[in-house]
Design a protein around this motif. Sequence first.
Motif, mmCIF file in Angstrom:
data_model
loop_
_atom_site.group_PDB
_atom_site.id
_atom_site.type_symbol
_atom_site.label_atom_id
_atom_site.label_comp_id
_atom_site.label_asym_id
_atom_site.label_seq_id
_atom_site.Cartn_x
_atom_site.Cartn_y
_atom_site.Cartn_z
ATOM 1 N N LEU A 1 7.530 2.317 -4.787
ATOM 2 C CA LEU A 1 6.641 1.942 -3.690
ATOM 3 C C LEU A 1 6.202 3.172 -2.902
ATOM 4 N N ILE A 2 7.135 4.104 -2.684
ATOM 5 C CA ILE A 2 6.778 5.356 -2.007
ATOM 6 C C ILE A 2 5.678 6.079 -2.778
ATOM 7 N N LEU A 3 5.848 6.143 -4.099
ATOM 8 C CA LEU A 3 4.874 6.849 -4.930
ATOM 9 C C LEU A 3 3.514 6.157 -4.898
ATOM 10 N N ILE A 4 3.535 4.827 -4.965
ATOM 11 C CA ILE A 4 2.270 4.077 -4.953
ATOM 12 C C ILE A 4 1.537 4.268 -3.632
ATOM 13 N N LEU A 5 2.279 4.191 -2.536
ATOM 14 C CA LEU A 5 1.648 4.320 -1.223
ATOM 15 C C LEU A 5 1.139 5.740 -0.973
ATOM 16 N N VAL A 6 1.953 6.745 -1.364
ATOM 17 C CA VAL A 6 1.572 8.133 -1.089
ATOM 18 C C VAL A 6 0.472 8.603 -2.043
ATOM 19 N N ILE A 7 0.643 8.306 -3.342
ATOM 20 C CA ILE A 7 -0.306 8.806 -4.337
ATOM 21 C C ILE A 7 -1.516 7.883 -4.462
ATOM 22 N N GLY A 8 -1.244 6.583 -4.650
ATOM 23 C CA GLY A 8 -2.341 5.655 -4.899
ATOM 24 C C GLY A 8 -3.173 5.344 -3.679
ATOM 25 N N PHE A 9 -2.499 5.101 -2.549
ATOM 26 C CA PHE A 9 -3.219 4.693 -1.337
ATOM 27 C C PHE A 9 -3.385 5.817 -0.319
ATOM 28 N N ARG A 10 -2.875 7.018 -0.677
ATOM 29 C CA ARG A 10 -3.003 8.191 0.204
ATOM 30 C C ARG A 10 -2.435 7.936 1.596
ATOM 31 N N MET A 11 -1.399 7.140 1.670
ATOM 32 C CA MET A 11 -0.753 6.871 2.955
ATOM 33 C C MET A 11 0.102 8.076 3.344
ATOM 34 N N HIS A 12 0.130 8.401 4.613
ATOM 35 C CA HIS A 12 0.896 9.565 5.074
ATOM 36 C C HIS A 12 2.374 9.390 4.748
ATOM 37 N N ALA A 13 3.006 10.485 4.292
ATOM 38 C CA ALA A 13 4.407 10.419 3.862
ATOM 39 C C ALA A 13 5.332 9.954 4.989
ATOM 40 N N PHE A 14 5.048 10.348 6.219
ATOM 41 C CA PHE A 14 5.889 9.960 7.357
ATOM 42 C C PHE A 14 5.877 8.444 7.547
ATOM 43 N N LEU A 15 4.684 7.855 7.573
ATOM 44 C CA LEU A 15 4.564 6.404 7.722
ATOM 45 C C LEU A 15 5.157 5.682 6.513
ATOM 46 N N THR A 16 4.905 6.230 5.328
ATOM 47 C CA THR A 16 5.407 5.611 4.110
ATOM 48 C C THR A 16 6.921 5.519 4.109
ATOM 49 N N LEU A 17 7.581 6.613 4.451
ATOM 50 C CA LEU A 17 9.048 6.650 4.414
ATOM 51 C C LEU A 17 9.656 5.688 5.437
ATOM 52 N N ILE A 18 9.041 5.597 6.610
ATOM 53 C CA ILE A 18 9.548 4.649 7.619
ATOM 54 C C ILE A 18 9.384 3.210 7.126
ATOM 55 N N LEU A 19 8.191 2.898 6.615
ATOM 56 C CA LEU A 19 7.919 1.539 6.142
ATOM 57 C C LEU A 19 8.847 1.153 4.995
ATOM 58 N N VAL A 20 8.986 2.016 4.012
ATOM 59 C CA VAL A 20 9.825 1.702 2.862
ATOM 60 C C VAL A 20 11.297 1.637 3.269
ATOM 61 N N SER A 21 11.710 2.481 4.200
ATOM 62 C CA SER A 21 13.085 2.397 4.710
ATOM 63 C C SER A 21 13.349 1.033 5.330
ATOM 64 N N LEU A 22 12.384 0.556 6.121
ATOM 65 C CA LEU A 22 12.523 -0.748 6.770
ATOM 66 C C LEU A 22 12.585 -1.871 5.729
ATOM 67 N N LEU A 23 11.675 -1.843 4.778
ATOM 68 C CA LEU A 23 11.662 -2.889 3.749
ATOM 69 C C LEU A 23 12.931 -2.849 2.908
ATOM 70 N N THR A 24 13.389 -1.655 2.565
ATOM 71 C CA THR A 24 14.607 -1.519 1.763
ATOM 72 C C THR A 24 15.814 -2.077 2.504
ATOM 73 N N ALA A 25 15.853 -1.832 3.810
ATOM 74 C CA ALA A 25 16.964 -2.351 4.611
ATOM 75 C C ALA A 25 16.998 -3.880 4.574
ATOM 76 N N PHE A 26 15.818 -4.509 4.683
ATOM 77 C CA PHE A 26 15.763 -5.966 4.610
ATOM 78 C C PHE A 26 16.167 -6.486 3.233
ATOM 79 N N VAL A 27 15.607 -5.888 2.189
ATOM 80 C CA VAL A 27 15.825 -6.383 0.832
ATOM 81 C C VAL A 27 17.282 -6.226 0.398
ATOM 82 N N THR A 28 17.922 -5.151 0.830
ATOM 83 C CA THR A 28 19.316 -4.934 0.421
ATOM 84 C C THR A 28 20.308 -5.769 1.220
ATOM 85 N N GLY A 29 19.806 -6.497 2.224
ATOM 86 C CA GLY A 29 20.688 -7.400 2.943
ATOM 87 C C GLY A 29 21.382 -6.831 4.150
ATOM 88 N N ILE A 30 20.985 -5.647 4.587
ATOM 89 C CA ILE A 30 21.571 -5.111 5.816
ATOM 90 C C ILE A 30 21.237 -6.072 6.961
#
Length: 458
Positions: free
Chosen positions: A23-52
């Motif tokens: 997802l990080i790669l798709i957002l950064v490379i495919g959608f040109r999303m800024h790495a800072f925003l991407t990492l925060i968003l994916v961190s948040l989603l990963t936290a939810f999905v892993t059950g934290i």
Amino acid sequence: MDEWTQTLGAGPLLGIAAGAIALILILVIGFRMHAFLTLILVSLLTAFVTGIPAGNIVDTLIQSFGGTLGSVALLIGLGAMLGKMVEHSGGARVLAEKMVDIFGEKRAQFGLGLASLIMGFPIFFDAGLVVMLPIIFAVARRLGNNVLLYGMPAAAAFSVMHVFVPPHPGPVAATDLYGANIGIVLLVGIIIAFPLWYVSGYLWGTFVGRRYVLPVPALFGSTDEDQPKNPPSVGTVIAVLLLPLLLIFLNTGLDFLDTAGVVDGEATWVQVLTVIGSAPVALLISVLVATWVLGRRRGENGTALEKVLDSSLGPVCSVILITGAGGMFGGVLRTSGIGDALADSLGNIGLPVIVAAYIIAVVLRLAQGSATVALVTAAGLMAPAVAAGDYSALQIVAITLATAAGSVFGSHVNDSGFWLVGRLMGMDVKTTLKTWTVQQALESVLGFAVTLVIFWIG
């Protein structure tokens, strides 16, 4: 945070990790999303999905982000200030010119590369390369008008220092995540920097410079433009650059003597010297000395110096924030148990931790381009395995530098450094791939080979 136990097995956790990285790669490379925003968003989603637990997620994100920045931001900010003072004073120019005088015209590319190695300690890769380019171009025009012959060794020198030597953000972040001794990382990094540069930078740069003869681009005017009339002496510049190294080495030496029982670590004088020799304080002292020696003593007033130092911080803010966000992503992975699952899986297939760390960093580097993100993410994934293993201090340093080596592999079109080097030196994409991409791969593989030797020795 509330106590929480992960119930997912290794398979689902590793699948989530793979999905998060994808997802990080798709957002950064495919959608040109800024790495800072991407990492925060994916961190948040990963936290939810892993059950934290939802109540723990924000605390996990903030603590992981702040924990990384606590040790990284000071070093990057102070390192940028030190580099800016050397650049602004004209120290970069006099140092490069002295190296050419010492080594002569026939080995001018060696002198420029060596100067770049020295300059590369406090100055980041892109800033250092831009600082050196007017000198490189002037020398190249005078000695045959072949930019690659003189530019490639210098660019490789800045790359080696940026990848392997603190206070640059990648090695500093990896050092913190792995719990390595920063003084030993600095010492080993400096020791291996020269042979790595000599082979992957100087020898390779000389080869491609003679194979691809490219004229010097018309990017700069006269090299005398915007240069101070009273630059510092070469000795002064070298002394300023060596000061933080000596102070940090002092700290490492005291730690060694304390462990050996030669000095009492609880003694007040030892503790004071230890504080002075800590990396942030050592760099602070060096910046203050540089401000006086390279600024006030040369006649610059306080307001002008304040503006110079302030201008050094803007360009590194993005690096600092992205590094912190990479640490946040790694922290979520560790909290969720993904790191432990990866370590267990690697242990089951018998892949040594140092090899796994290198391979993960290589894959991340090739996929998303940023060496810093690749290094921080790989270190975050492998940190639990390193912490759980019975490794010596030198072996942990070797793992840290092996991860750093993986993070520089094969710079290509998704890496800003690829375009920076190619465009500044007037290369098209094909030539940049044949020269710079291969140089980065050589630097990575050779660096990993050296760290393996250090690991076995340790």
